[in-house]
Motif scaffolding. Structure first.
Motif, PDB file in Angstrom:
ATOM      1  N   ASN A   1     104.379  48.826  93.956  1.00 34.98           N
ATOM      2  CA  ASN A   1     103.217  48.286  93.237  1.00 34.98           C
ATOM      3  C   ASN A   1     102.800  49.164  92.068  1.00 34.98           C
ATOM      4  O   ASN A   1     101.937  48.775  91.284  1.00 34.98           O
TER       5      ASN A   1
ATOM      6  N   PRO B   1      97.289  49.622 102.412  1.00 33.89           N
ATOM      7  CA  PRO B   1      96.695  48.449 101.752  1.00 33.89           C
ATOM      8  C   PRO B   1      95.237  48.672 101.336  1.00 33.89           C
ATOM      9  O   PRO B   1      94.703  47.932 100.529  1.00 33.89           O
ATOM     10  N   ARG B   2      94.584  49.718 101.886  1.00 32.98           N
ATOM     11  CA  ARG B   2      93.187  49.984 101.513  1.00 32.98           C
ATOM     12  C   ARG B   2      93.082  51.157 100.528  1.00 32.98           C
ATOM     13  O   ARG B   2      91.978  51.511 100.118  1.00 32.98           O
TER      14      ARG B   2
ATOM     15  N   GLY C   1      92.848  52.791  97.272  1.00 26.81           N
ATOM     16  CA  GLY C   1      92.475  52.262  95.954  1.00 26.81           C
ATOM     17  C   GLY C   1      92.929  53.216  94.862  1.00 26.81           C
ATOM     18  O   GLY C   1      92.177  54.075  94.414  1.00 26.81           O
TER      19      GLY C   1
ATOM     20  N   SER D   1      90.055  55.549  95.230  1.00 23.49           N
ATOM     21  CA  SER D   1      88.920  54.901  95.884  1.00 23.49           C
ATOM     22  C   SER D   1      89.456  54.216  97.147  1.00 23.49           C
ATOM     23  O   SER D   1      90.613  54.401  97.514  1.00 23.49           O
ATOM     24  N   GLU D   2      88.602  53.424  97.773  1.00 19.46           N
ATOM     25  CA  GLU D   2      89.033  52.690  98.963  1.00 19.46           C
ATOM     26  C   GLU D   2      88.652  51.240  98.823  1.00 19.46           C
ATOM     27  O   GLU D   2      87.531  50.938  98.406  1.00 19.46           O
ATOM     28  N   ASP D   3      89.556  50.350  99.158  1.00 19.69           N
ATOM     29  CA  ASP D   3      89.220  48.930  99.234  1.00 19.69           C
ATOM     30  C   ASP D   3      88.244  48.777 100.406  1.00 19.69           C
ATOM     31  O   ASP D   3      88.566  49.184 101.526  1.00 19.69           O
ATOM     32  N   PRO D   4      87.048  48.232 100.155  1.00 22.31           N
ATOM     33  CA  PRO D   4      86.094  48.130 101.261  1.00 22.31           C
ATOM     34  C   PRO D   4      86.534  47.146 102.345  1.00 22.31           C
ATOM     35  O   PRO D   4      86.022  47.177 103.465  1.00 22.31           O
ATOM     36  N   ARG D   5      87.492  46.269 102.028  1.00 19.85           N
ATOM     37  CA  ARG D   5      87.895  45.278 103.031  1.00 19.85           C
ATOM     38  C   ARG D   5      88.699  45.933 104.145  1.00 19.85           C
ATOM     39  O   ARG D   5      89.639  46.684 103.866  1.00 19.85           O
TER      40      ARG D   5
ATOM     41  N   ALA E   1      91.440  46.348 107.212  1.00 22.85           N
ATOM     42  CA  ALA E   1      92.805  45.864 107.428  1.00 22.85           C
ATOM     43  C   ALA E   1      93.162  46.035 108.904  1.00 22.85           C
ATOM     44  O   ALA E   1      92.742  46.995 109.544  1.00 22.85           O
TER      45      ALA E   1
ATOM     46  N   ASP F   1      97.407  39.526 100.802  1.00 20.23           N
ATOM     47  CA  ASP F   1      96.531  39.972 101.892  1.00 20.23           C
ATOM     48  C   ASP F   1      97.119  39.846 103.287  1.00 20.23           C
ATOM     49  O   ASP F   1      96.556  40.380 104.238  1.00 20.23           O
TER      50      ASP F   1
ATOM     51  N   ARG G   1      94.399  41.849 105.424  1.00 20.31           N
ATOM     52  CA  ARG G   1      93.093  42.325 104.973  1.00 20.31           C
ATOM     53  C   ARG G   1      92.130  41.162 105.033  1.00 20.31           C
ATOM     54  O   ARG G   1      92.542  40.011 104.887  1.00 20.31           O
TER      55      ARG G   1
END
Ligand code: GLY
Length: 425
Positions: A21, A298-299, A301, A322-326, A328, A359, A387
């Motif tokens: 990615n 996946p989280r 960021g 950072s961190e994806d708040p969602r 997993a 996701d 996610r």
């Protein structure tokens, strides 16, 4: 950047996905990879334990970075060989890999540097162990010193059980050379969590937290496994706790490694017990957790490849993430027989239908390709990661994806992210 990824499991499939990615990734090679990784990378026919072959492949392919998934090649000195060839490696030298490859080394290092951990004694003579342990206060934990594929730890409810476990290692040779010395530790009561951080030996970049489910059966029953599923964030790990662990455990460990002349560039995974007197280290791993990686990447960021390269080259302080708040959730699908001898060779159907990118993803582990078909080839076959806006939604999506897969004898837990340990979410 041309990257060589070492390994063939679900953790490495997740690493391959995250590295691919990155806009900085020009080419990805994997040694040896698996059929899932092969969709993202060119796979080389070199075993993850063939240090000579890996070093040769990195040099002949002119890799800009080698990312090592499993601990075994690190313990065998892969990073040292790559350092001689001036190829940046994400993963520590053999001296640093001893943190995981020798529990006695890790314990003694922590003792010398006052890093919080349980009290322990070292034995290499069964007669001396019996004399010391007879009448000792239980429970006790007996650990074979070396790498035992997760099987070298026995929790003993009585001194007699501890003596029997020591005999198994020292007298019966159950773990071979890895069990020639044992550590007998006080049992620590509390809640178990793990925290992982990237490091270049000076700076730390903490990863999103994750918790795995170790037992084979629903409601945490049955034998331990490598992990039947994982959830991120880990319940019960607040920012205050993470900061405490950084101050009292990770920073002193980096100081200890520097003082002992060990240049550690890779990931530090601390297995911790949250005791009444604060967090204490149960174990160190020098590689990403599996299946924790399948939910924490996946989280993540940020650009993972940039972070791995910065850690490998000593510039981690420049990287921000950072961190994806969602949340997993990943549910592992295993073959019949696991964690004993698994059934293998069964065709897997529905792999593509199970995914709904970005996701809902399938990370393959124990799979092999034969005549154009993906077959089971190991105990933990794959994991379905999803996610969602909440843990409940991530969980629902993961199981929905999993419902589209099938192979003879497939087995999975029905309560991932739903046990008492993860209910706080
Ligand atoms: N899931 C536990 C580990 O990777 O050690």
């Amino acid at each position: 950047m041309k990257v060589l990824l070492v390994g063939s499991g679900g953790r490495e499939h997740a690493l391959a996905w995250a590295i691919r990615n990155s806009p900085r990734c020009d080419a990805l090679l994997a040694a040896p990879g698996n059929p899932g990784i092969a969709a993202l990378a060119r796979c080389l026919d070199v075993s993850a334990e063939d240090v000579d072959g890996l070093a040769r492949a990195a040099a002949s392919e002119k890799a800009d970075l080698v990312v090592v998934g499993p601990e075994a090649p690190l313990a065998k000195g892969l990073a040292d060989r790559l350092a001689e060839a001036r190829i940046p490696c994400f993963g520590p030298p053999a001296a640093g890999a001893r943190l995981e490859a020798s529990k006695i080394f890790a314990k003694e290092l922590m003792r010398r540097h006052q890093i919080p951990t349980g009290r322990a004694q070292v034995f290499e003579d069964a007669v001396a162990a019996r004399a010391t342990l007879a009448g000792a206060t239980a429970p006790l934990v007996v650990k074979a010193d070396g790498l035992c594929a997760g099987k070298g730890v026995t929790v003993c409810q009585t001194a007699e059980e501890a003596i029997a476990a020591v005999d198994e290692a020292l007298v019966e040779g159950r773990f071979g050379e890895a069990g020639r010395r044992v550590l007998v530790e006080d049992f620590l009561a509390g809640e178990e969590v793990s925290i992982q951080a990237l490091t270049d030996g000076n700076s730390l970049l903490f990863l999103p937290t994750a918790r795995d489910h170790k037992r084979i059966g629903d409601r945490d029953t049955g034998p331990n496994t490598g992990g039947m599923g994982a959830v991120s964030p880990a319940p019960g790990v607040s920012e205050a706790l993470r900061a405490e662990v950084e101050r009292d455990i990770f920073v002193p460990l980096l100081h200890a490694l520097r003082e002992e002349g060990i240049p550690f560039r890779g990931v530090l995974y601390a297995g911790l017990m949250l005791t009444r007197s604060g967090p204490k280290v149960l174990e160190w791993n020098v590689r990403f957790g599996d299946p924790e990686t399948q939910v924490l990447l996946p989280r993540f960021g940020g650009d993972l490849l940039v972070a791995l390269h910065a850690a490998a080259t000593g510039h981690l302080e420049r990287v921000k993430a950072s961190e994806d708040p969602r949340p997993a959730v990943a549910v592992v699908v295993a073959a019949a027989g696991y964690p004993g001898k698994p059934r293998t060779g069964d065709p897997i159907s529905g792999l593509e239908r199970a995914e709904s990118p970005p996701d809902v993803l399938v990370f393959q582990a124990g799979t092999a390709l034969r005549d154009g078909r993906v077959l089971t080839s190991g105990g933990r076959v794959l994991a379905v990661m999803a996610r969602g806006a909440s843990v409940g939604e991530a969980r629902r999506r993961a199981y929905e994806g999993l419902g589209k897969l099938s192979f003879t004898g497939m087995y999975f837990r029905k309560d991932i992210a739903q046990t008492p340990a993860t209910r706080g979410l």
